[in-house]
Design an enzyme around this catalytic site. Sequence first.
Site, PDB file in Angstrom:
ATOM      1  N   GLU A   5      73.662 -11.867  48.735  1.00  0.00           N
ATOM      2  CA  GLU A   5      72.648 -12.726  49.336  1.00  0.00           C
ATOM      3  C   GLU A   5      71.260 -12.389  48.818  1.00  0.00           C
ATOM      4  OE1 GLU A   5      73.029 -12.674  53.637  1.00  0.00           O
ATOM      5  OE2 GLU A   5      75.208 -12.645  53.408  1.00  0.00           O
ATOM      6  N   CYS A  15      63.749 -11.184  48.600  1.00  0.00           N
ATOM      7  CA  CYS A  15      64.481 -10.032  49.122  1.00  0.00           C
ATOM      8  C   CYS A  15      65.823 -10.006  48.404  1.00  0.00           C
ATOM      9  CB  CYS A  15      64.672 -10.193  50.633  1.00  0.00           C
ATOM     10  SG  CYS A  15      65.719  -8.916  51.346  1.00  0.00           S
ATOM     11  N   CYS A  71      78.217  -2.253  51.220  1.00  0.00           N
ATOM     12  CA  CYS A  71      77.448  -1.019  51.404  1.00  0.00           C
ATOM     13  C   CYS A  71      78.356   0.013  52.052  1.00  0.00           C
ATOM     14  CB  CYS A  71      76.257  -1.306  52.323  1.00  0.00           C
ATOM     15  SG  CYS A  71      75.163   0.104  52.585  1.00  0.00           S
ATOM     16  N   CYS A 125      75.771   1.947  58.753  1.00  0.00           N
ATOM     17  CA  CYS A 125      74.859   1.782  59.896  1.00  0.00           C
ATOM     18  C   CYS A 125      75.521   0.840  60.907  1.00  0.00           C
ATOM     19  CB  CYS A 125      73.510   1.230  59.447  1.00  0.00           C
ATOM     20  SG  CYS A 125      72.664   2.324  58.288  1.00  0.00           S
ATOM     21  N   CYS A 179      74.557  -3.037  61.360  1.00  0.00           N
ATOM     22  CA  CYS A 179      74.341  -3.820  60.138  1.00  0.00           C
ATOM     23  C   CYS A 179      75.594  -4.580  59.701  1.00  0.00           C
ATOM     24  CB  CYS A 179      73.898  -2.878  59.023  1.00  0.00           C
ATOM     25  SG  CYS A 179      73.584  -3.710  57.462  1.00  0.00           S
ATOM     26  N   CYS A 236      70.535 -10.416  56.922  1.00  0.00           N
ATOM     27  CA  CYS A 236      71.347 -10.192  55.735  1.00  0.00           C
ATOM     28  C   CYS A 236      72.797  -9.796  55.996  1.00  0.00           C
ATOM     29  CB  CYS A 236      70.699  -9.152  54.866  1.00  0.00           C
ATOM     30  SG  CYS A 236      70.602  -9.755  53.212  1.00  0.00           S
TER      31      CYS A 236
HETATM   32  N1  SAH Z   1      70.085   0.070  52.728  1.00  0.00           N
HETATM   33  C1  SAH Z   1      68.672  -0.108  52.805  1.00  0.00           C
HETATM   34  C2  SAH Z   1      68.206  -1.522  52.564  1.00  0.00           C
HETATM   35  C3  SAH Z   1      68.981  -2.657  53.155  1.00  0.00           C
HETATM   36  S1  SAH Z   1      68.829  -3.023  54.863  1.00  0.00           S
HETATM   37  C4  SAH Z   1      68.143   0.429  54.102  1.00  0.00           C
HETATM   38  O1  SAH Z   1      68.927   0.865  54.915  1.00  0.00           O
HETATM   39  O2  SAH Z   1      66.932   0.468  54.278  1.00  0.00           O
HETATM   40  C5  SAH Z   1      67.196  -3.582  55.127  1.00  0.00           C
HETATM   41  C6  SAH Z   1      66.707  -3.299  56.521  1.00  0.00           C
HETATM   42  O3  SAH Z   1      67.370  -4.111  57.493  1.00  0.00           O
HETATM   43  C7  SAH Z   1      66.943  -1.854  56.953  1.00  0.00           C
HETATM   44  O4  SAH Z   1      65.823  -1.371  57.632  1.00  0.00           O
HETATM   45  C8  SAH Z   1      68.127  -2.003  57.878  1.00  0.00           C
HETATM   46  O5  SAH Z   1      68.264  -0.911  58.726  1.00  0.00           O
HETATM   47  C9  SAH Z   1      67.803  -3.303  58.573  1.00  0.00           C
HETATM   48  N2  SAH Z   1      68.906  -3.944  59.266  1.00  0.00           N
HETATM   49  C10 SAH Z   1      70.215  -3.914  58.982  1.00  0.00           C
HETATM   50  N3  SAH Z   1      70.922  -4.631  59.873  1.00  0.00           N
HETATM   51  C11 SAH Z   1      70.034  -5.146  60.736  1.00  0.00           C
HETATM   52  C12 SAH Z   1      70.144  -5.977  61.884  1.00  0.00           C
HETATM   53  N4  SAH Z   1      71.324  -6.399  62.312  1.00  0.00           N
HETATM   54  N5  SAH Z   1      69.011  -6.301  62.528  1.00  0.00           N
HETATM   55  C13 SAH Z   1      67.811  -5.875  62.099  1.00  0.00           C
HETATM   56  N6  SAH Z   1      67.643  -5.097  61.014  1.00  0.00           N
HETATM   57  C14 SAH Z   1      68.747  -4.723  60.352  1.00  0.00           C
END
Ligand code: SAH
Length: 356
Positions: free
Chosen positions: A95, A108, A115, A119, A122, A344
């Site tokens: 994406e 972006c 990944c 987390c 996510c 995302c």
């Molecule tokens: N892997 C990297 C970049 C990708 S995620 C990182 O962890 O920073 C980009 C941002 O979106 C990160 O801050 C991540 O924690 C956040 N993110 C992921 N899932 C999310 C969600 N469901 N709601 C809000 N932010 C989210």
Amino acid sequence: MENQIKTDLLSLSVTELEKFVTEELGEAKYRAKQIFTNIHRGVPPSEITNLSKALRQKLEEKCEYRLPRIERKLVSKLDGTVKYLFQLIDGNCIETVVMKYNHGNTVCISSQVGCRMGCRFCASTIGGKVRDLTPSELLGQVIMAQKDTGERISNIVMMGIGEPLDNFENVVKFLALVGCEDGLNIGYRHISLSTCGIVDKIYELRELDLPITLSISLHAPDDETRSAIMPINNKWSVSELLRACRDYYAVTKRRISFEYTLISGKNDSAENAEKLASVLNSLLRAGKDIMPIHVNLIPVNEVKETGFRRSGDAAVKAFAAVLEKRGIRATVRRKLGSDINASCGQLRREAAKKEE
Ligand code: SAH
């Protein structure tokens, strides 16, 4: 013998392309820049009309040039945000989002297919990591976004699917390519890289001393809270991560931004906010000069599979107020593209589910 593997044109720097053009194709060196400029604008070799037909043919035979293909495209009626589901050469999807701000357009981009960071809030990590993106696939997202929207992209954030520091070499190569004057000319200062906190790679990045903006996905002020939502915290603790930030700043002198996703009942209490203010304040004042930082508060985007709920408006306001009172600069991120679910990882999952 003919080399079976085709050269990936977009992954080459100008110098590498010059070498290729002179040594492999037996052409004049100046052709390299003509090719470079065109392919970085999204013009395939077969359509570069200032090259001879013979050279175009040679390029087609020996090289590979493929931009990501638009599989789906959603445009927000509210703010013009464009979200792409791109298909790569091997059928995998990623994406890419274009956001329109007064100061210019930001893209972006994704850094990996999937990944492996895990987390818990996510969507991108649910199916694990499939593979890393190559420099040309990283670049291809920016080129295609610019070509399709017909508007110049001036800023890049690496906040899409994947963990950029888990694909270190390709990302560093991409950062150099995208800043080339003969290409897209988007310099380091216009690029943010977001990481969940791979501490040894933050130190590696520090060695390169690039003037990019480092963005840290912190999401919690202490180990107990952070480890419960981010497995990477079991490898490097909050204090090790913050020390790395301090050391990173000492070399680069670039402001660091912190992302803090607010999840109802997990990390959004007044106590969490006080703790966050404390750890950040001691970080800020740990060195000789006061380190400039910024906190982005983001109410979590709800992902069905995770069961996490976004914090209510009152909790978000209260959290921000504590930070402000304690002298930490924080903003609540404006949500763009809410009507197209620009958060995302979700489009890719939808597409994968359809195929199952
Ligand atoms: N892997 C990297 C970049 C990708 S995620 C990182 O962890 O920073 C980009 C941002 O979106 C990160 O801050 C991540 O924690 C956040 N993110 C992921 N899932 C999310 C969600 N469901 N709601 C809000 N932010 C989210």
